[in-house]
Enzyme design. Structure first.
Site, PDB file in Angstrom:
ATOM      1  N   ASP A 180       0.942   2.344  -6.017  1.00 38.25           N
ATOM      2  CA  ASP A 180       2.329   2.007  -6.334  1.00 38.25           C
ATOM      3  C   ASP A 180       2.871   1.085  -5.247  1.00 38.25           C
ATOM      4  O   ASP A 180       2.886   1.450  -4.063  1.00 38.25           O
ATOM      5  CB  ASP A 180       3.158   3.294  -6.412  1.00 38.25           C
ATOM      6  N   ASP A 197       3.961  -3.250 -10.911  1.00 40.83           N
ATOM      7  CA  ASP A 197       3.845  -2.736  -9.551  1.00 40.83           C
ATOM      8  C   ASP A 197       3.119  -1.398  -9.423  1.00 40.83           C
ATOM      9  O   ASP A 197       3.141  -0.795  -8.349  1.00 40.83           O
ATOM     10  CB  ASP A 197       5.235  -2.614  -8.913  1.00 40.83           C
ATOM     11  N   GLU A 198       2.466  -0.935 -10.466  1.00 39.45           N
ATOM     12  CA  GLU A 198       1.713   0.310 -10.313  1.00 39.45           C
ATOM     13  C   GLU A 198       0.555   0.376 -11.291  1.00 39.45           C
ATOM     14  O   GLU A 198       0.592  -0.206 -12.376  1.00 39.45           O
ATOM     15  CB  GLU A 198       2.625   1.533 -10.467  1.00 39.45           C
TER      16      GLU A 198
END
Length: 423
Positions: free
Chosen positions: A42, A135-136
């Site tokens: 993350d 983003d993850e």
């Protein structure tokens, strides 16, 4: 291996407070460290971190990424979070909590470029990567020890260091036996964290509030608490039959999650759930023409993403937000899947007409769900009207790809920009 150093990658069989090689205190220790292989990566305050990286003068300043005074917080840096700012918070509340914050309009082209760079590094380690967003992502490094000459924990720590060195951005890692626990772990020690959850999972989860479980939103929290389940431990102690009778298949899933069990595999090919786009108005709007002018460009953006992603949606969803921040959603299942702005706008305005009865709105959004792979469907799959619209919009895509995004626009969108400019 029971412990390792995140700075020099020393490995040892005993937990220590400082690395015996480089004296770093950044030690990760867990008795299952050498066996766990499912990770959740993350990025830390991703959009805000990209902005700070590109503008070093903002390094020690509170940064909020989001819309104007009438918008909401997309994300914020940790300095702003300390002041009480949170994602999805109305901007006026965020600025009241942190009036000194610098507000930056999102630049998704930059964020996508950074995401591609980070995920590209991860893809060098394993093909089993499942993206959740820019983003993850989940990663499965099972069986990669011989390839990388190290257990997954060390490989992930080296990836974490490489990302920071080459992109100027930081990520947090969660390592566990399954996807659920890995995602929980990645949030335990942000930013730049590396956390592990192993056999102690059930004891760790027991005192946590039920909202920590995936899929448990505010409405489900209220339902669970009304039934007497306030903590994960309450669910773990519950009779599984009672959970199933009350909440069906999801009751069974809650039972498994409360015991730290999650059988889902990391699946790179798992279908995207949907595509959507929304905008918050500078001033509340109630007139149907004004709302439709906001809706039209959103339909083009969603349809463009669908075509570029090779998917089509069977369900259209309209989203509206009231002046007191309540969300209204309306859905319609289509007879055939769509990836055109023509169909999205047609259905969206029909759904809108039923809701736009004079009350003011502060946000509108449109999306598609129940996606299928459009590339594998023949042209005959689409209805005649959809086929014609699709051919026209693909032609527009080709012109824009050659001459730029502003080379072609619809009369409706030109009119919307002139009458209701948000810039």
């Amino acid at each position: 291996m029971t412990a390792f150093c995140r700075d020099c990658f020393w490995q040892g069989e005993a937990a220590v407070r400082r690395c015996p090689t480089c004296a770093s205190p950044r030690i990760v220790a867990h008795e299952e460290l050498g066996r766990l292989a499912i990770a959740h990566m993350d990025c830390d305050a991703f959009y805000a971190s990209v902005e700070k990286r590109d503008r070093p003068e903002l390094r020690d300043v509170a940064v909020i990424v989001g819309g104007g005074k009438r918008g909401v917080v997309t994300t914020c840096c940790y300095i702003a979070r300390i002041k009480g700012v949170r994602s999805a918070m109305p901007m006026f509340k965020a600025l009241k909590a942190c009036p000194e914050a610098v507000v930056i309009k999102p630049d998704f082209s930059k964020y996508k470029a950074a995401s591609r760079q980070i995920l590209g590094m991860a893809a060098e380690l394993t093909p089993l990567i499942q993206n959740l967003s820019l983003d993850e992502a989940w990663m499965d490094l099972s069986g990669t020890e011989r390839l990388h000459g190290a257990p997954p924990a060390i490989t992930l720590a080296k990836l974490q260091a490489r990302i920071e060195a080459e992109t100027g951005l930081t990520v947090s890692i969660g390592l566990a036996a399954n996807k659920f626990l890995a995602k929980v772990a990645s949030d335990l020690d942000k930013p730049r964290g590396f956390s592990v959850i192993g056999h102690e999972a059930q004891a760790f989860l027991a005192p946590k509030p039920v909202r920590i479980l995936p899929g448990v939103g505010p409405a489900m929290v209220a339902s669970l608490e009304k039934a007497g389940y306030r903590t994960v431990g309450d669910l773990a102690r519950a009779d599984v039959k009672a959970l199933a009778e009350r909440w069906g298949a999801y009751g069974l899933r809650l039972h498994n999650l409360s015991h730290g069990r999650d059988a889902r595999a990391v699946n790179p090919n798992e279908a995207r759930k949907g595509i959507s786009c929304e905008t918050t108005f500078n001033e509340d709007l109630s007139a149907i023409p004004a709302l439709e002018d906001k809706l039209a460009p959103l339909c083009e953006r969603v349809a463009g993403q669908a075509r570029s992603g090779g998917v089509a949606g069977r369900v259209v969803t309209l989203k509206l937000r009231t002046t007191d921040f309540r969300i209204v959603t309306r859905r319609r299942t289509l007879p055939v899947a769509t990836q055109t702005a023509h169909t999205l706008f047609k259905v969206g305005r029909e759904l809108l007409a039923k809701e736009a009865t004079g009350r003011p709105w502060r946000l509108i959004g449109i999306g598609i769900a129940d996606l299928i792979d459009a590339e594998t469907a023949s042209d005959d799959f689409f209805a005649e009207g959809e086929r014609k619209a699709l051919a026209s919009e693909r032609s527009v895509d080709a012109i824009r790809a050659r001459f730029g995004a502003g080379a072609v626009t619809s009369g409706r969108i030109l009119r919307a920009k002139g009458a209701y400019n948000e810039e």
